[in-house]
Scaffold this motif. Structure first.
Motif, PDB file in Angstrom:
ATOM      1  N   ARG A  39       0.825  -1.213   0.000  1.00 28.11           N
ATOM      2  CA  ARG A  39       0.000   0.000   0.000  1.00 28.11           C
ATOM      3  C   ARG A  39       0.857   1.260   0.000  1.00 28.11           C
ATOM      4  O   ARG A  39       0.519   2.237  -0.670  1.00 28.11           O
ATOM      5  N   PHE A  40       1.972   1.230   0.758  1.00 26.84           N
ATOM      6  CA  PHE A  40       2.819   2.411   0.905  1.00 26.84           C
ATOM      7  C   PHE A  40       4.090   2.204   0.084  1.00 26.84           C
ATOM      8  O   PHE A  40       5.104   1.716   0.580  1.00 26.84           O
ATOM      9  N   ALA A  41       4.010   2.587  -1.174  1.00 24.87           N
ATOM     10  CA  ALA A  41       5.050   2.220  -2.136  1.00 24.87           C
ATOM     11  C   ALA A  41       6.387   2.905  -1.885  1.00 24.87           C
ATOM     12  O   ALA A  41       7.426   2.412  -2.335  1.00 24.87           O
ATOM     13  N   ARG A  42       6.392   4.036  -1.169  1.00 23.18           N
ATOM     14  CA  ARG A  42       7.640   4.777  -0.947  1.00 23.18           C
ATOM     15  C   ARG A  42       8.320   4.411   0.367  1.00 23.18           C
ATOM     16  O   ARG A  42       9.342   4.985   0.720  1.00 23.18           O
ATOM     17  N   MET A  43       7.749   3.482   1.093  1.00 22.33           N
ATOM     18  CA  MET A  43       8.245   3.122   2.424  1.00 22.33           C
ATOM     19  C   MET A  43       9.463   2.217   2.346  1.00 22.33           C
ATOM     20  O   MET A  43       9.406   1.109   1.820  1.00 22.33           O
ATOM     21  N   ARG A  44      10.572   2.665   2.889  1.00 26.37           N
ATOM     22  CA  ARG A  44      11.721   1.799   3.134  1.00 26.37           C
ATOM     23  C   ARG A  44      11.479   1.082   4.463  1.00 26.37           C
ATOM     24  O   ARG A  44      10.894   1.659   5.373  1.00 26.37           O
TER      25      ARG A  44
ATOM     26  N   ASP B 165      14.261 -11.533   8.291  1.00 28.89           N
ATOM     27  CA  ASP B 165      15.107 -10.346   8.404  1.00 28.89           C
ATOM     28  C   ASP B 165      16.213 -10.336   7.357  1.00 28.89           C
ATOM     29  O   ASP B 165      16.598  -9.285   6.845  1.00 28.89           O
ATOM     30  N   GLU B 166      16.732 -11.514   7.025  1.00 33.35           N
ATOM     31  CA  GLU B 166      17.776 -11.609   6.000  1.00 33.35           C
ATOM     32  C   GLU B 166      17.300 -11.048   4.666  1.00 33.35           C
ATOM     33  O   GLU B 166      18.063 -10.423   3.921  1.00 33.35           O
ATOM     34  N   GLN B 167      16.017 -11.251   4.366  1.00 30.85           N
ATOM     35  CA  GLN B 167      15.455 -10.708   3.129  1.00 30.85           C
ATOM     36  C   GLN B 167      15.052  -9.244   3.273  1.00 30.85           C
ATOM     37  O   GLN B 167      15.234  -8.441   2.368  1.00 30.85           O
ATOM     38  N   LEU B 168      14.523  -8.896   4.438  1.00 35.05           N
ATOM     39  CA  LEU B 168      14.036  -7.522   4.629  1.00 35.05           C
ATOM     40  C   LEU B 168      15.154  -6.487   4.643  1.00 35.05           C
ATOM     41  O   LEU B 168      14.894  -5.291   4.474  1.00 35.05           O
ATOM     42  N   GLN B 169      16.397  -6.931   4.845  1.00 35.42           N
ATOM     43  CA  GLN B 169      17.488  -5.955   4.787  1.00 35.42           C
ATOM     44  C   GLN B 169      17.526  -5.248   3.430  1.00 35.42           C
ATOM     45  O   GLN B 169      17.952  -4.100   3.326  1.00 35.42           O
ATOM     46  N   TRP B 170      17.025  -5.946   2.387  1.00 32.75           N
ATOM     47  CA  TRP B 170      17.015  -5.345   1.056  1.00 32.75           C
ATOM     48  C   TRP B 170      15.835  -4.390   0.870  1.00 32.75           C
ATOM     49  O   TRP B 170      15.811  -3.610  -0.080  1.00 32.75           O
ATOM     50  N   ALA B 171      14.872  -4.431   1.793  1.00 36.47           N
ATOM     51  CA  ALA B 171      13.720  -3.533   1.695  1.00 36.47           C
ATOM     52  C   ALA B 171      14.060  -2.116   2.111  1.00 36.47           C
ATOM     53  O   ALA B 171      13.216  -1.225   2.061  1.00 36.47           O
ATOM     54  N   LEU B 172      15.309  -1.890   2.513  1.00 35.35           N
ATOM     55  CA  LEU B 172      15.779  -0.517   2.756  1.00 35.35           C
ATOM     56  C   LEU B 172      16.073   0.213   1.447  1.00 35.35           C
ATOM     57  O   LEU B 172      16.207   1.434   1.440  1.00 35.35           O
ATOM     58  N   TYR B 173      16.171  -0.539   0.358  1.00 34.57           N
ATOM     59  CA  TYR B 173      16.559   0.035  -0.925  1.00 34.57           C
ATOM     60  C   TYR B 173      15.376  -0.038  -1.886  1.00 34.57           C
ATOM     61  O   TYR B 173      14.908  -1.135  -2.221  1.00 34.57           O
ATOM     62  N   PRO B 174      14.868   1.108  -2.348  1.00 37.47           N
ATOM     63  CA  PRO B 174      13.660   1.118  -3.189  1.00 37.47           C
ATOM     64  C   PRO B 174      13.724   0.184  -4.386  1.00 37.47           C
ATOM     65  O   PRO B 174      12.731  -0.467  -4.727  1.00 37.47           O
ATOM     66  N   GLU B 175      14.891   0.080  -5.013  1.00 34.91           N
ATOM     67  CA  GLU B 175      14.998  -0.736  -6.221  1.00 34.91           C
ATOM     68  C   GLU B 175      14.954  -2.241  -5.925  1.00 34.91           C
ATOM     69  O   GLU B 175      14.729  -3.041  -6.835  1.00 34.91           O
ATOM     70  N   ARG B 176      15.154  -2.640  -4.672  1.00 33.63           N
ATOM     71  CA  ARG B 176      15.155  -4.063  -4.328  1.00 33.63           C
ATOM     72  C   ARG B 176      14.013  -4.433  -3.391  1.00 33.63           C
ATOM     73  O   ARG B 176      13.857  -5.599  -3.025  1.00 33.63           O
ATOM     74  N   ARG B 177      13.247  -3.443  -3.003  1.00 31.63           N
ATOM     75  CA  ARG B 177      12.219  -3.652  -1.992  1.00 31.63           C
ATOM     76  C   ARG B 177      11.153  -4.653  -2.439  1.00 31.63           C
ATOM     77  O   ARG B 177      10.779  -5.550  -1.691  1.00 31.63           O
TER      78      ARG B 177
ATOM     79  N   GLU C  45       8.269  -9.957  -1.830  1.00 28.38           N
ATOM     80  CA  GLU C  45       7.737 -11.180  -2.432  1.00 28.38           C
ATOM     81  C   GLU C  45       8.394 -12.428  -1.833  1.00 28.38           C
ATOM     82  O   GLU C  45       7.712 -13.436  -1.563  1.00 28.38           O
ATOM     83  N   THR C  46       9.693 -12.361  -1.584  1.00 31.19           N
ATOM     84  CA  THR C  46      10.400 -13.489  -0.984  1.00 31.19           C
ATOM     85  C   THR C  46       9.930 -13.732   0.436  1.00 31.19           C
ATOM     86  O   THR C  46       9.722 -14.872   0.868  1.00 31.19           O
TER      87      THR C  46
END
Length: 235
Positions: free
Chosen positions: A138-143, A210-222, A227-228
């Protein structure tokens, strides 16, 4: 600012917005300063400080829209039980109202999330992560800045027992005298890769998420990270 190599100017005051007049004055002065062309502000706060009578503070968000700081928000969780245990003053609907207002400023921002604590069950963890993933869509800009597990609050029974009793918790969250652990001498002693006082299934899943969510800090990989994570909690 995206078109220029700007630096960061961080304000390390989590109560920055609680003094509303000071925050308004500061943001107005920053917006008029040449520094605003060279640096992007980084502000840490909590949802309550951005609310006025329970709703997003219009004047504050107008300034956020104009100045475009990186707001780092201590949202902690979208799960009501987690918010209640951590005695947060904001509700999940209030957190979402603040995020709606941040989305309207057309910029990225960061939300801190706690995945588990000393009372988390495997079902609660799955629901917590499900709510987080739903919010991320829903919140597409959220890191997302996640923490896999939190140490017990200092005034809780479990903290006292771990600190002074030298006992571990069994996986059913009852104290187990036959499983002694070294006395907790420093807060970092609570932070093992998989805390001995947690259900191992919860700790394992929290680590993998958490291992996957570390990449959710970066918009291009979020998006790929979300999905993972969704697949992990469905397994």
């Amino acid at each position: 600012l995206q078109a220029r190599p700007v630096g960061w100017a961080a304000v390390y005051d989590e109560d920055f917005f609680l003094d509303r007049d000071r925050a308004v004055e500061f943001l107005n002065l920053w917006g008029e300063s040449p520094l605003a062309q060279r640096y992007r502000l980084n502000l840490q706060t909590n949802p309550c400080s951005l609310l006025r009578q329970g709703m997003p503070d219009v004047a504050i968000f107008e300034l956020i829209d104009r100045v475009k700081p990186m707001v780092q928000l201590g949202g902690e969780s979208f799960h009501p039980a987690m918010l209640a245990r951590w005695r947060k003053r904001h509700s999940a609907p209030q957190l979402e109202a603040v995020l709606d207002a941040l989305e309207a400023t057309r910029q990225d921002y960061t939300v801190f999330q706690i995945l588990t604590d000393y009372e988390s069950t495997i079902d609660e963890l799955r629901e917590n992560v499900r709510l987080l993933c739903s919010a991320a869509k829903r919140f597409a800009r959220m890191r997302i800045a996640s923490t896999p597990y939190m140490i017990p609050l200092k005034d809780t029974e479990i903290w006292q027992r771990l600190t002074y009793g030298g006992r571990a918790l069994s996986v059913d969250a009852s104290f187990c005298p036959e499983l002694p652990i070294p006395r907790i001498n420093h807060f970092t002693d609570h932070e093992t890769p998989q805390p001995d006082w947690m259900d191992r299934r919860v700790a394992d899943l929290a680590d993998r998420v958490d291992e996957q969510l570390q990449w959710a800090l970066y918009p291009e990989r979020r998006q790929a990270a979300i999905e993972t994570v969704e697949k992990l909690v469905r397994q």
